[in-house]
Design a protein around this motif. Structure first.
Motif, short mmCIF file in Angstrom:
data_model
loop_
_atom_site.label_atom_id
_atom_site.label_comp_id
_atom_site.label_asym_id
_atom_site.label_seq_id
_atom_site.Cartn_x
_atom_site.Cartn_y
_atom_site.Cartn_z
N ASN A 75 -6.09 0.59 -1.16
CA ASN A 75 -7.52 0.31 -1.83
C ASN A 75 -8.24 -0.18 -0.35
OD1 ASN A 75 -8.16 0.96 -4.53
ND2 ASN A 75 -6.34 -0.96 -4.88
N LYS A 91 -11.35 2.61 1.50
CA LYS A 91 -11.98 2.86 0.50
C LYS A 91 -13.44 3.01 0.81
CE LYS A 91 -8.30 4.47 -2.81
NZ LYS A 91 -8.43 4.04 -4.24
N HIS A 109 -7.01 6.56 4.16
CA HIS A 109 -7.37 6.92 2.89
C HIS A 109 -8.28 5.91 2.10
CE1 HIS A 109 -6.24 8.05 -1.43
NE2 HIS A 109 -6.72 6.68 -1.17
N GLU A 163 1.46 10.91 -2.66
CA GLU A 163 1.16 9.85 -3.07
C GLU A 163 2.53 9.94 -4.57
OE1 GLU A 163 -2.79 8.96 -5.06
OE2 GLU A 163 -3.61 9.36 -2.85
#
Ligand code: G3I
Length: 323
Positions: free
Chosen positions: A46, A49, A82, A240
């Motif tokens: 997370n 992001k 990511h 993933e």
């Protein structure tokens, strides 16, 4: 001997895992994640992001992302960064800002330039654009597509390439693990980016699988699909991976799950330009699945007590083989 050392022996760069900041207070978990026999690479689930990095316009916050980047460096693990452009976990100032084309392009470029520059030299890969497609292969409606059109993709890749020329730049999506409309459209995204003269180095196949279902039928379906991307001149990575089932998993489901993991590993192993496999965290304790799919889970090779599921773990080891 472990999942990563076997992957490396098979000619891959890594076998890795996603992780997330809240889990890093769990010392037994961190010890497992930091065992480079199993994990040669990590991905922040997370903390890189847009909502975390640029929560308000022009205000950048790298504290959480840096924790993951520092952990990778300390452990000697590759980092997959990511993700830069995604419709989800996108702050409302972007989604609902009502920006015109030129303004949104400048916001997009500024976000990418700032973040990629911050992590310059640390990211083996960047997932530049995530999940731009609908299931039927059409472009997903999001603020970037609706305002800028499909050129938001090459614009994003060009900005990332300029900010860190050595990071490998990926388009990342789910349900592109088997041949079909969505996989074909992902291939067309590669061609689109190339047609603009922008650099794209790879395609990430997320592989959020359902035990015994699409994406794990056969090794040959995997290699056919991976080779369709490779033939465009790009690398591929499984980014993933998990394989969910109804909880609690039955013994039969675990046996099928072990086969599914082995199929994915054999598919990647057989394609030279498949550079590595990342599981979306390594333990059911921290999987995203039960929070999204009620009654589903048990998707990872370690259970919620951080114990290896021997059948699944050994299936991955055996699928990599010994070199
Ligand atoms: O940060 C808040 C926290 O402040 C709050 O107390 C808590 C209460 O629910 O929520 C926290 O936010 C959660 C966030 O993860 C951070 O933990 C969100 O609710 C939750 O929806 C979010 O889920 C993430 C999901 O992306 C969001 O779409 C998962 O952890 C993450 O694993 C998942 O990852 C995605 C990939 O990026 C792209 N591919 C699919 C994959 C799985 O959905």
């Amino acid at each position: 001997d472990g999942l990563n050392t076997r992957a490396v022996a098979a000619g891959k760069l890594y076998f890795g895992s996603a992780t997330d900041n809240p889990e890093l207070t769990d010392s037994a978990y961190v010890a497992g994640l930091s065992n480079t026999a199993d994990f040669g690479q990590i991905t922040p689930g997370n903390s890189m992001k847009w909502d975390t990095i640029e929560p308000s316009r022009g205000t950048f916050s790298y504290t959480k992302g840096d924790v993951i980047a520092d952990l990778a460096a300390k452990n000697g693990q590759y980092l997959r960064c990511h993700t830069l452009v995604w419709h989800n976990q996108l702050p409302s100032w972007v989604t609902n800002g009502g920006f015109d084309n030129a303004t949104l392009i400048s916001i997009l470029k500024n976000h990418i330039t700032n973040e990629v520059t911050h992590y310059k030299g640390k990211c083996l890969h960047w997932d530049v654009v995530n999940e731009a497609l609908n299931e039927d292969g059409t472009y997903r409606s999001n603020v970037f597509y609706n305002t800028i059109g499909p050129s938001y993709l090459p614009i994003a890749f060009a900005a990332a390439a300029a900010a860190d020329p050595s990071a490998k730049l990926y388009y990342n999506d789910y349900n592109i693990e088997a041949p079909g409309a969505k996989s074909t459209s992902a291939q067309n995204i590669v061609k689109l980016i190339q047609s603009y003269g922008a650099k794209i180095d790879g395609v990430g196949l997320q592989a959020h699988l359902i035990v015994g279902s699409t994406g794990s039928e056969s090794v040959s379906a995997w290699t056919t699909n991976l080779n369709a991307f490779v033939s465009l001149g790009v690398d591929v990575a499984i980014t993933e991976l998990d394989a969910r089932t109804t909880t609690p998993a039955t013994a039969a489901a675990v046996t099928q799950q072990a086969k599914d993991y082995a199929t994915v590993v054999q598919g990647c192993k057989a394609v030279a330009r498949c550079v590595g496999i990342t599981i979306w965290d390594y333990t059911d304790k921290y999987s995203w699945i039960p929070g999204v799919f009620a009654g589903q889970g048990d998707a990872l090779p370690w259970d919620s007590n951080l114990n290896k599921k021997a059948e699944v773990y050994n299936a991955i080891l055996n699928a990599w083989g010994t070199g």
